[in-house]
Write an enzyme that holds these catalytic residues in place. Structure first.
Site, PDB file in Angstrom:
ATOM      1  N   ASP A 123      31.619  12.211 -34.697  1.00 53.18           N
ATOM      2  CA  ASP A 123      32.220  13.588 -34.590  1.00 53.18           C
ATOM      3  C   ASP A 123      31.321  14.417 -34.637  1.00 53.18           C
ATOM      4  OD1 ASP A 123      34.131  15.577 -34.326  1.00 53.18           O
ATOM      5  OD2 ASP A 123      34.809  15.230 -36.283  1.00 53.18           O
ATOM      6  N   ASP A 328      32.379  18.656 -28.630  1.00 53.15           N
ATOM      7  CA  ASP A 328      32.882  18.054 -29.817  1.00 53.15           C
ATOM      8  C   ASP A 328      33.610  16.588 -29.407  1.00 53.15           C
ATOM      9  OD1 ASP A 328      34.333  17.430 -32.007  1.00 53.15           O
ATOM     10  OD2 ASP A 328      35.994  18.661 -31.702  1.00 53.15           O
TER      11      ASP A 328
END
Ligand SMILES: *[C@@H]1O[C@H](CO)[C@@H](O)[C@H](O)[C@H]1NC(C)=O
Ligand SMILES: *[C@@H]1O[C@H](CO)[C@@H](O)[C@H](O)[C@H]1NC(C)=O
Ligand SMILES: *[C@@H]1O[C@H](CO)[C@@H](O)[C@H](O)[C@H]1NC(C)=O
Length: 396
Positions: A123, A328
């Protein structure tokens, strides 16, 4: 502030070289045992493995200094050309998109002694690395195990010979306000953008196993700080990252930042996700000199991989744009706010030949199509999306 982690279908191919943000201290509590290549310790280690240190130069001899000097030349030569070699996880550089687990990209990582291996989601939208640990509320492993071939694991500082406490006075401890004393265990709590999704517990320090990506494939044992995740909520209990989340953000607690601050790698890393869902991750990768670059707009207080979008092209339509976007990997599909959303979806719709699917309240997408057999390819090459729907969202 909530860290990003948003779930749902899709992700396109992306290649990212990330240079980490502002550095500040951070390395003072990290330790690394450094043994000279011909030291007594290393010699004992070699002898214990092979019975005798064959070819080992006797200290003080001409051969000894010769070997030392050539080794130093090799090291210095490497430093002058390319700094330390890139490193990746000891379990391998592969990343894997797993549809049943939120369409996120996962990698295998090993920590502790004896080492325990976790399948963690990667992430770039958050910073902390955490794993299920001394669980009070974690993903139920029995039902999870049926969804992948991977067996879910749990960490426990008490079971690892190399674990170290991270006290509240450690400079990586952010939640000092919730500490009962300077030497009590540092608590952490991270809330993510997905509804009611969070992880909390205490910080711990232990070894993360990595290996160099040069021909030697040497094991690198890096002491890192990560979260002992005792209580997970929301998506972490079922659809996403049930076995831990690997924050790749710019803040000093992230593993890429720790690796750079401790001198294991340069301050960059790369991840590459293929269309087939299989990708690569490499810490310290500086990319190639002919690679295109775009700067990050770094907010010093909460640095993120924030880039400026100056143009959009959808199929044969190219237009100028002016907005910022976060890179992201923890968000499973791409969101655009207006006016970009209308611009992109309009240009996309104008070029799709297939019949539009009647809007259905159960499907969270505005533009869906009945696709002809084989048209999947056309669509994915125009938008980088290979699902039934155009994964565009508005009003964020
Ligand atoms: C990733 O690992 C594979 C197998 O270990 C290796 O062949 C490949 O070169 C590595 N890829 C990169 C980009 O380092
Ligand atoms: C770990 O060990 C400490 C100290 O011995 C003890 O207080 C704690 O309860 C143990 N934790 C677990 C989860 O067993
Ligand atoms: C990204 O950078 C732009 C330009 O500096 C700024 O306006 C925007 O608020 C930033 N976005 C985030 C989420 O930090």
């Amino acid at each position: 502030m909530a860290s990003a982690l948003l779930l749902l279908p899709v992700l396109s191919a992306a290649f990212l070289i990330v240079a980490l943000g502002p550095r500040g201290g951070g390395a003072s509590t990290l330790r690394l045992d450094i043994h000279h290549r011909f030291s007594a310790t290393v010699r004992r280690w070699v002898e214990s493995r092979s019975g005798a240190a064959v070819g080992w130069p006797e200290r003080g001899t001409v051969e000894y200094y010769e070997a030392l000097a050539s080794h130093d030349r090799a090291i210095r030569g490497r430093a002058l050309s390319d700094a330390p070699p890139p490193i990746t996880f000891s379990e391998g550089n592969a990343t894997l998109r797993i549809s049943s687990l939120g369409f996120l990209h996962y990698a295998m990582v090993s920590v502790g002694t004896p080492s325990v291996t976790f399948l963690v989601a990667l992430d770039t939208g958050s910073d902390l690395f955490w794993v299920p640990c001394d669980c009070l509320s974690c993903a139920p492993s029995a039902s999870m195990n049926q969804r992948t071939d991977f067996e879910f694991s749990m960490y426990s500082p008490n079971m690892s010979l190399t674990s170290q406490k991270v006290p509240c006075n450690n400079n990586l401890c952010e939640l000092q306000s919730e500490c009962s004393g300077a030497t009590s265990l540092c608590p952490y709590k991270v809330a993510y953008v997905s509804a009611d999704t969070s992880s909390s517990g205490t910080l711990v320090e232990d070894i993360l196993y990595l290996m160099t990506e040069d021909a030697r494939s040497e094991v690198v044992e890096a002491r890192i700080v990560f979260g002992c995740g005792q209580v997970q909520t929301g998506s972490f209990l079922d659809v996403a990252a049930p076995n831990g989340l690997f924050g790749l953000g710019m803040e000093k607690i992230s593993v890429p930042s720790i690796l750079a601050n401790s001198g294991f790698t340069s301050d960059s890393f790369s991840i590459c996700f293929g269309r087939d869902g299989i990708g690569r991750i490499s810490f310290g990768d500086r990319g190639s000199s002919d690679q295109k670059e775009t700067p990050f707009s770094v907010n010093k207080v909460h640095p993120t991989y924030n880039i400026s979008i100056v143009g959009i092209s959808v199929g044969s339509t190219a237009t100028k744009a002016d907005f910022s976007a976060l890179v992201d990997t923890g968000t499973s599909f791409t969101y655009f706010a207006d006016p970009a959303y209308t611009q992109i979806s309009g240009a996309f719709h104008a070029q799709v030949q297939d019949k539009r699917y009647v809007p259905d309240s159960r499907i969270p997408f505005e533009y869906c199509y009945y696709m002809r057999y084989g048209s999947d390819k056309v669509m994915s090459s125009s938008l980088g999306i290979s699902s039934l729907c155009s994964a565009l969202y508005t009003n964020l």
